[in-house]
Enzyme design. Structure first.
Site, short mmCIF file in Angstrom:
data_model
loop_
_atom_site.label_atom_id
_atom_site.label_comp_id
_atom_site.label_asym_id
_atom_site.label_seq_id
_atom_site.Cartn_x
_atom_site.Cartn_y
_atom_site.Cartn_z
N ASP A 117 0.84 -1.19 0.00
CA ASP A 117 0.00 0.00 0.00
C ASP A 117 0.87 1.24 0.00
OD1 ASP A 117 -2.56 1.19 -0.02
OD2 ASP A 117 -2.39 1.65 2.10
N HIS A 124 -4.06 14.16 0.54
CA HIS A 124 -4.25 13.30 1.72
C HIS A 124 -3.08 13.43 2.68
CE1 HIS A 124 -5.21 9.88 4.22
NE2 HIS A 124 -4.07 9.30 3.91
N GLU A 191 -10.48 3.91 3.51
CA GLU A 191 -9.50 4.58 2.65
C GLU A 191 -9.87 4.24 1.22
OE1 GLU A 191 -5.45 3.79 3.71
OE2 GLU A 191 -5.56 5.05 5.51
N GLU A 193 -9.25 3.89 -2.42
CA GLU A 193 -8.03 3.73 -3.18
C GLU A 193 -8.31 3.06 -4.53
OE1 GLU A 193 -4.68 2.11 -1.17
OE2 GLU A 193 -5.35 2.74 0.83
N ASP A 225 -9.05 0.18 1.75
CA ASP A 225 -8.09 -0.33 2.74
C ASP A 225 -8.54 0.15 4.12
OD1 ASP A 225 -5.85 -1.84 3.36
OD2 ASP A 225 -4.55 -0.08 3.43
N ARG A 229 -7.95 3.53 13.17
CA ARG A 229 -7.04 4.65 13.45
C ARG A 229 -6.50 4.62 14.88
NH1 ARG A 229 -5.70 6.36 8.42
NH2 ARG A 229 -7.56 6.81 7.17
N GLN A 232 -3.84 1.88 15.12
CA GLN A 232 -2.66 2.28 14.35
C GLN A 232 -1.86 3.37 15.06
OE1 GLN A 232 -3.63 3.47 10.35
NE2 GLN A 232 -1.56 4.13 9.87
N LYS A 245 -4.24 -2.12 10.16
CA LYS A 245 -4.49 -2.16 8.72
C LYS A 245 -4.72 -3.56 8.17
CE LYS A 245 -3.89 0.95 6.30
NZ LYS A 245 -4.82 1.95 5.72
N THR A 249 -8.86 -5.77 3.62
CA THR A 249 -8.71 -4.88 2.47
C THR A 249 -9.70 -5.37 1.43
OG1 THR A 249 -6.36 -4.48 2.89
CG2 THR A 249 -7.18 -3.98 0.69
N GLU A 352 -10.08 12.53 7.33
CA GLU A 352 -10.06 13.87 6.74
C GLU A 352 -11.45 14.51 6.70
OE1 GLU A 352 -7.34 13.68 3.02
OE2 GLU A 352 -8.00 11.64 3.48
#
Length: 403
Positions: A117, A124, A191, A193, A225, A229, A232, A245, A249, A352
């Site tokens: 990844d 971002h 996420e 992607e 993904d 948070r 992590q 993570k 996925t 975000e």
């Protein structure tokens, strides 16, 4: 409407033909399929019925044999499939081999070898830097404009769209907590992607050059993904993402071949720093892609990130991934990293969109800072196609369930 008569403007017409793997009701046999409108063509059975020399690649339970066959085979098979679904003389043979989408089960279309990844969106990266390092003079880390930052993920937890995502548990510790605690993540995120699927392998010790990107990468798909948070934030120092993570996925059931995306190729954003020769694409063909992504939570659109703004291209990511001599394997998957545009409504993560929970999203069923159990997240997308058409990229859907 008959399956060959795809309505004008359908993003899954004969100009697209993405690949997937399906099974029919009452059968466990998996087969390679190609989407045409709201039907799936049994590509292996079609190849056998029409005497195609590529039947041995298509009459398989996974896309991996086709992926490994290389670019010449990819182009030949695509030309053949286009002819099969557009030449009227084939219709009688192929009609029984077209299955309505609601009547089939879609599976993970290829066996994932390795998963990597990246972190390729400047928007971002700047947003994350401002959130986590608000006092820093520059929200970007010093290396960001010099190389595509990435990390190795877990191939075994890549799942197909529609698979439930179990809320992960692990250690977490808020700055004010005296000690870490164990429990389910309270800050589960998305996420948005794009994933790139490697077909042709490479030899260990021999880097893949920028110009060889299309010789090795078969196609792309949408990818979510998922990120815990809070897990992590506690675990990632000093080695980077791990349990926060690796739990899931999600990828689309449809892989769009690069050959279908010629009209979507564009130049990437202007570079602000000189690049080392192995990453310098100034003299190369445009390697960016104009992909339009939409994020919905429980059916409500919350963001529309544009892939055209990605600072690092998939070709540069592949070159960097292999520049140390790391080899590619058929079925390797690498993610672009979160796709975010410059505007608030173009951000590709809840981190975000809610500014780490400070500004909750207003949804029809209530406010959200991070995902709640029962929430269904859907990524969808399209790209410009020939003659003003659209290339559908399928969707990635996942429902959060209690761990």
């Amino acid at each position: 409407m008959p399956p060959f008569e795809v309505p004008e403007g359908d993003p899954f017409g004969s100009h697209n033909l993405p690949y997937g793997v399906f099974s029919t009701s009452g059968s466990t046999e998996r087969r390679v399929g190609v989407r045409l409108g709201d039907h799936v063509l049994d590509a292996g059975a079609a190849a056998l019925a029409l005497g195609s020399p590529y039947a041995s690649l298509l009459a398989r339970p996974t896309l991996n044999p086709l992926l490994a066959a290389g670019r010449t085979a990819w182009s030949d098979v695509r030309r053949a499939l286009t002819a099969w679904v557009t030449v009227p003389g084939h219709r009688e043979t192929l009609a029984p081999l077209l299955h309505p989408l609601p009547e089939v089960t879609l599976h993970l279309p290829f066996e994932v070898a390795d998963y990597v990844d990246f972190y390729a969106s400047e928007n971002h990266a700047r947003n994350a830097g401002r959130i986590f390092r608000p006092d820093a003079a520059d929200p970007l880390t010093p290396n960001w404009k010099h190389l595509p930052i990435g990390y190795h993920g877990r191939a075994g937890t890549v799942v197909v769209s529609g698979t439930d995502v179990v809320r992960p548990s692990g250690q977490r510790k808020a700055p004010s907590d005296p000690a870490p605690v164990f429990g389910p993540s309270g800050r589960l995120d998305i996420e948005a992607e794009v994933g790139f699927v490697v077909g042709t392998p490479s030899q260990q010790g021999r880097p893949v050059a920028l110009g060889d990107f299309r010789e090795h990468v078969f196609g792309l798909c949408l990818l979510n993904d998922w990120s815990a948070r809070d897990l992590q934030a506690w675990e990632y120092v000093p080695l980077g993402p791990f349990l926060g993570k690796s739990f899931a996925t999600s990828v689309s059931a449809w892989i769009t071949p690069l050959d279908a995306l010629e009209e979507a190729r564009i130049a990437p954003p202007g570079r602000t720093h000189p690049l080392l020769p192995y990453l310098d694409d100034a003299a190369d063909e445009p390697a960016g892609y104009d992909l339009r992504i939409s994020i919905a939570i429980n059916g409500h659109t919350v963001s529309e990130p544009p892939f055209s703004t990605m600072y690092w291209t998939a070709a540069q990511q592949l070159a960097h991934l292999t520049v140390n001599g790391a080899s590619l394997r058929t079925g390797d998957l690498y993610g672009s990293g979160t796709v975010s545009g410059a505007e608030p409504g173009e951000r590709g993560s809840l981190l975000e969109l809610t500014w780490n929970g400070r500004d909750p999203l207003e949804l029809p069923d209530g406010k959200r800072t991070y995902l709640e159990d029962g929430d269904v997240v859907t990524l969808s997308g399209w790209a410009p196609g020939p003659g003003g058409s659209r290339i559908g990229l399928g969707e990635v859907r996942g429902r959060i369930v209690t761990g």
